[in-house]
Scaffold this motif. Structure first.
Motif, PDB file in Angstrom:
ATOM      1  N   ASP A 184       0.828  -1.214   0.000  1.00  0.00           N
ATOM      2  CA  ASP A 184       0.000   0.000   0.000  1.00  0.00           C
ATOM      3  C   ASP A 184       0.860   1.261   0.000  1.00  0.00           C
ATOM      4  N   LYS A 185       2.012   1.186   0.647  1.00  0.00           N
ATOM      5  CA  LYS A 185       2.881   2.365   0.695  1.00  0.00           C
ATOM      6  C   LYS A 185       3.414   2.699  -0.695  1.00  0.00           C
ATOM      7  N   ILE A 186       3.772   1.680  -1.463  1.00  0.00           N
ATOM      8  CA  ILE A 186       4.230   1.919  -2.835  1.00  0.00           C
ATOM      9  C   ILE A 186       3.103   2.522  -3.669  1.00  0.00           C
ATOM     10  N   TYR A 187       1.886   2.066  -3.445  1.00  0.00           N
ATOM     11  CA  TYR A 187       0.719   2.629  -4.135  1.00  0.00           C
ATOM     12  C   TYR A 187       0.577   4.113  -3.801  1.00  0.00           C
ATOM     13  N   GLN A 188       0.688   4.443  -2.528  1.00  0.00           N
ATOM     14  CA  GLN A 188       0.536   5.829  -2.082  1.00  0.00           C
ATOM     15  C   GLN A 188       1.637   6.727  -2.644  1.00  0.00           C
ATOM     16  N   LEU A 189       2.824   6.162  -2.830  1.00  0.00           N
ATOM     17  CA  LEU A 189       3.954   6.938  -3.349  1.00  0.00           C
ATOM     18  C   LEU A 189       3.970   6.981  -4.875  1.00  0.00           C
ATOM     19  N   ASP A 190       2.921   6.425  -5.500  1.00  0.00           N
ATOM     20  CA  ASP A 190       2.807   6.401  -6.965  1.00  0.00           C
ATOM     21  C   ASP A 190       4.001   5.683  -7.595  1.00  0.00           C
ATOM     22  N   GLY A 191       4.390   4.585  -6.955  1.00  0.00           N
ATOM     23  CA  GLY A 191       5.568   3.864  -7.425  1.00  0.00           C
ATOM     24  C   GLY A 191       5.291   2.782  -8.445  1.00  0.00           C
ATOM     25  N   ILE A 192       4.040   2.336  -8.554  1.00  0.00           N
ATOM     26  CA  ILE A 192       3.740   1.231  -9.469  1.00  0.00           C
ATOM     27  C   ILE A 192       3.972   1.608 -10.936  1.00  0.00           C
ATOM     28  N   PRO A 193       3.460   2.761 -11.417  1.00  0.00           N
ATOM     29  CA  PRO A 193       3.757   3.136 -12.813  1.00  0.00           C
ATOM     30  C   PRO A 193       5.261   3.283 -13.069  1.00  0.00           C
ATOM     31  N   LEU A 194       5.980   3.769 -12.071  1.00  0.00           N
ATOM     32  CA  LEU A 194       7.426   3.936 -12.209  1.00  0.00           C
ATOM     33  C   LEU A 194       8.114   2.587 -12.389  1.00  0.00           C
ATOM     34  N   ILE A 195       7.703   1.608 -11.604  1.00  0.00           N
ATOM     35  CA  ILE A 195       8.298   0.275 -11.718  1.00  0.00           C
ATOM     36  C   ILE A 195       7.936  -0.359 -13.056  1.00  0.00           C
ATOM     37  N   LEU A 196       6.698  -0.173 -13.493  1.00  0.00           N
ATOM     38  CA  LEU A 196       6.288  -0.700 -14.801  1.00  0.00           C
ATOM     39  C   LEU A 196       7.126  -0.102 -15.927  1.00  0.00           C
ATOM     40  N   ASP A 197       7.500   1.156 -15.780  1.00  0.00           N
ATOM     41  CA  ASP A 197       8.292   1.828 -16.810  1.00  0.00           C
ATOM     42  C   ASP A 197       9.719   1.298 -16.858  1.00  0.00           C
ATOM     43  N   ASN A 198      10.097   0.511 -15.867  1.00  0.00           N
ATOM     44  CA  ASN A 198      11.441  -0.067 -15.840  1.00  0.00           C
ATOM     45  C   ASN A 198      11.449  -1.538 -16.243  1.00  0.00           C
ATOM     46  N   CYS A 199      10.344  -2.005 -16.803  1.00  0.00           N
ATOM     47  CA  CYS A 199      10.292  -3.388 -17.296  1.00  0.00           C
ATOM     48  C   CYS A 199      10.963  -3.454 -18.667  1.00  0.00           C
ATOM     49  N   SER A 200      12.253  -3.283 -18.682  1.00  0.00           N
ATOM     50  CA  SER A 200      12.985  -3.264 -19.944  1.00  0.00           C
ATOM     51  C   SER A 200      14.397  -3.785 -19.725  1.00  0.00           C
ATOM     52  N   ILE A 201      15.058  -4.094 -20.818  1.00  0.00           N
ATOM     53  CA  ILE A 201      16.450  -4.549 -20.757  1.00  0.00           C
ATOM     54  C   ILE A 201      17.359  -3.333 -20.704  1.00  0.00           C
ATOM     55  N   ASP A 202      18.323  -3.371 -19.816  1.00  0.00           N
ATOM     56  CA  ASP A 202      19.249  -2.249 -19.658  1.00  0.00           C
ATOM     57  C   ASP A 202      20.614  -2.818 -19.303  1.00  0.00           C
ATOM     58  N   ASP A 203      21.593  -2.595 -20.178  1.00  0.00           N
ATOM     59  CA  ASP A 203      22.942  -3.105 -19.923  1.00  0.00           C
ATOM     60  C   ASP A 203      23.538  -2.548 -18.639  1.00  0.00           C
ATOM     61  N   ASN A 204      23.131  -1.330 -18.279  1.00  0.00           N
ATOM     62  CA  ASN A 204      23.670  -0.710 -17.067  1.00  0.00           C
ATOM     63  C   ASN A 204      23.018  -1.240 -15.794  1.00  0.00           C
ATOM     64  N   ASN A 205      21.935  -2.006 -15.960  1.00  0.00           N
ATOM     65  CA  ASN A 205      21.221  -2.561 -14.807  1.00  0.00           C
ATOM     66  C   ASN A 205      20.844  -4.014 -15.089  1.00  0.00           C
ATOM     67  N   PRO A 206      21.801  -4.915 -14.923  1.00  0.00           N
ATOM     68  CA  PRO A 206      21.518  -6.331 -15.184  1.00  0.00           C
ATOM     69  C   PRO A 206      20.313  -6.828 -14.384  1.00  0.00           C
ATOM     70  N   PHE A 207      19.453  -7.583 -15.047  1.00  0.00           N
ATOM     71  CA  PHE A 207      18.259  -8.187 -14.446  1.00  0.00           C
ATOM     72  C   PHE A 207      17.224  -7.154 -13.991  1.00  0.00           C
ATOM     73  N   LEU A 208      17.315  -5.943 -14.534  1.00  0.00           N
ATOM     74  CA  LEU A 208      16.330  -4.912 -14.189  1.00  0.00           C
ATOM     75  C   LEU A 208      14.919  -5.371 -14.545  1.00  0.00           C
ATOM     76  N   ASN A 209      14.763  -5.916 -15.735  1.00  0.00           N
ATOM     77  CA  ASN A 209      13.447  -6.360 -16.189  1.00  0.00           C
ATOM     78  C   ASN A 209      12.871  -7.429 -15.259  1.00  0.00           C
ATOM     79  N   GLN A 210      13.707  -8.391 -14.886  1.00  0.00           N
ATOM     80  CA  GLN A 210      13.242  -9.480 -14.026  1.00  0.00           C
ATOM     81  C   GLN A 210      12.841  -8.978 -12.645  1.00  0.00           C
ATOM     82  N   TRP A 211      13.636  -8.060 -12.093  1.00  0.00           N
ATOM     83  CA  TRP A 211      13.307  -7.536 -10.765  1.00  0.00           C
ATOM     84  C   TRP A 211      12.037  -6.688 -10.815  1.00  0.00           C
ATOM     85  N   ALA A 212      11.845  -5.945 -11.904  1.00  0.00           N
ATOM     86  CA  ALA A 212      10.637  -5.129 -12.034  1.00  0.00           C
ATOM     87  C   ALA A 212       9.395  -6.020 -12.114  1.00  0.00           C
TER      88      ALA A 212
END
Length: 328
Positions: free
Chosen positions: A246-274
């Protein structure tokens, strides 16, 4: 010469064992200079035997001597010596069985250390917390106070990582943020993720997502994996925890995490963690599920990575089709 020194230290260790009077006498004459000499000595056995004497003599009453700013170098020297000799059992015991019983000392050490020694101390703290053995009530209280201090440090200093986006600072600045010390997904963790994400979009810098699919990136850079670690932290803290979800919801963090569902060489496994974070955020949480279900479809995301691999994505009847592109 070193052999004689070793023998002398072994003798002191034997004399100190089981004798409070001997421990007090050795401490009176050896602290701090003898211990500083042993900790910095190039001979591993001298450092080990000196650590044994220090561990044996160091009791709760003597911790006040280490808290004196003039003597803090002894405590700092223990961490430096352990960083260089991570298999040294006596050094490990001094930290985990002596220092960790005094949160005030650990706090002073942390704020006075080099980055390398600070990381070593953090690793020891995490190792202690993850031990399966049961803590006494005193140990539990001390470790909780230490964890709260580390969490406060992260929340105060985490935005310093944004300095890495400046080219002139990227090679010299070393930022270490103790994310694992956080006990709850604080506004600082979400704000830092949001700021680093936006910084990477506004200009090309170390926070900009790269899709080169190569291993040529500088994996030693302080910013590598930073966003992935933040999302991993959020994902783990939200596992079967309704309050944190609920705290992540209140902080409007869910759309932010969804926006990080991508491959990024600078952040290995970013997509999987998102993806794992979204899974944990929506588990038995109807409000978070409804938020995602209510999002509007806006078309395909950036497909440049797939196109560089000779693939093309088409949307047909609400379904995504992946096709191979024929080379001309």
């Amino acid at each position: 010469m070193a052999h004689t020194f070793r023998c002398g230290l072994q003798f002191l260790g034997n004399v100190a064992a089981g004798s409070q009077a001997s421990q007090n006498s050795i401490w009176k004459h050896a602290f701090p200079h003898l211990f500083l000499n042993c900790l910095a000595h190039e001979d591993d056995k001298v450092a080990a035997y000196g650590s044994m004497v220090l561990y044996t003599c160091l009791d709760e009453d003597k911790m006040a001597d280490l808290l004196d700013p003039a003597n803090l170098n002894v405590a700092l020297g223990v961490i430096t010596a352990y960083r260089k000799r991570s298999d040294a059992e006596w050094l490990h015991l001094i930290v985990t069985e002596r220092f960790f019983r005094c949160p005030e000392l650990v706090n002073k050490m942390y704020t006075s250390q080099s980055h390398a020694d600070r990381l070593t101390l953090l690793e020891l703290i995490l190792s202690k917390i993850s031990e399966k053995s049961l803590f006494t009530e005193v140990e539990m209280t001390s470790m909780r106070q230490i964890a709260e201090f580390i969490s406060d440090c992260f929340q105060k200093e985490c935005r310093a990582v944004l300095k890495l986006a400046a080219p002139e600072d990227s090679e010299e600045e070393t930022i270490t943020c103790p994310m694992n010390g956080l006990c709850v997904p604080s506004p600082s963790s979400i704000d830092t993720l949001r700021l680093t994400h936006l910084a990477g979009k506004q200009s090309k810098n170390v926070f900009t997502s790269t899709h080169s699919m190569s291993l040529g990136s500088d994996l030693t850079h302080a910013a590598v994996g930073f966003k992935a670690h933040l999302i991993r932290l959020i994902a783990n803290l939200c596992y079967k925890n309704k309050e944190n979800q609920d705290k992540i919801y209140q902080l409007d963090g869910i759309p932010l995490i969804l926006d990080n569902c991508s491959i990024d060489d600078n952040n290995p496994f970013l997509n999987q963690w998102a993806i794992y974070a979204i899974r944990n955020l929506t588990e038995h949480n109807e409000k978070n599920q409804e938020l995602i279900a209510g999002m509007q479809h806006q078309g395909l995301a950036d497909t440049s990575l797939l196109e560089s691999m000779g693939l093309h994505v088409e949307e047909r009847d609400g379904r995504l089709l992946l096709k191979s592109v024929k080379k001309k």
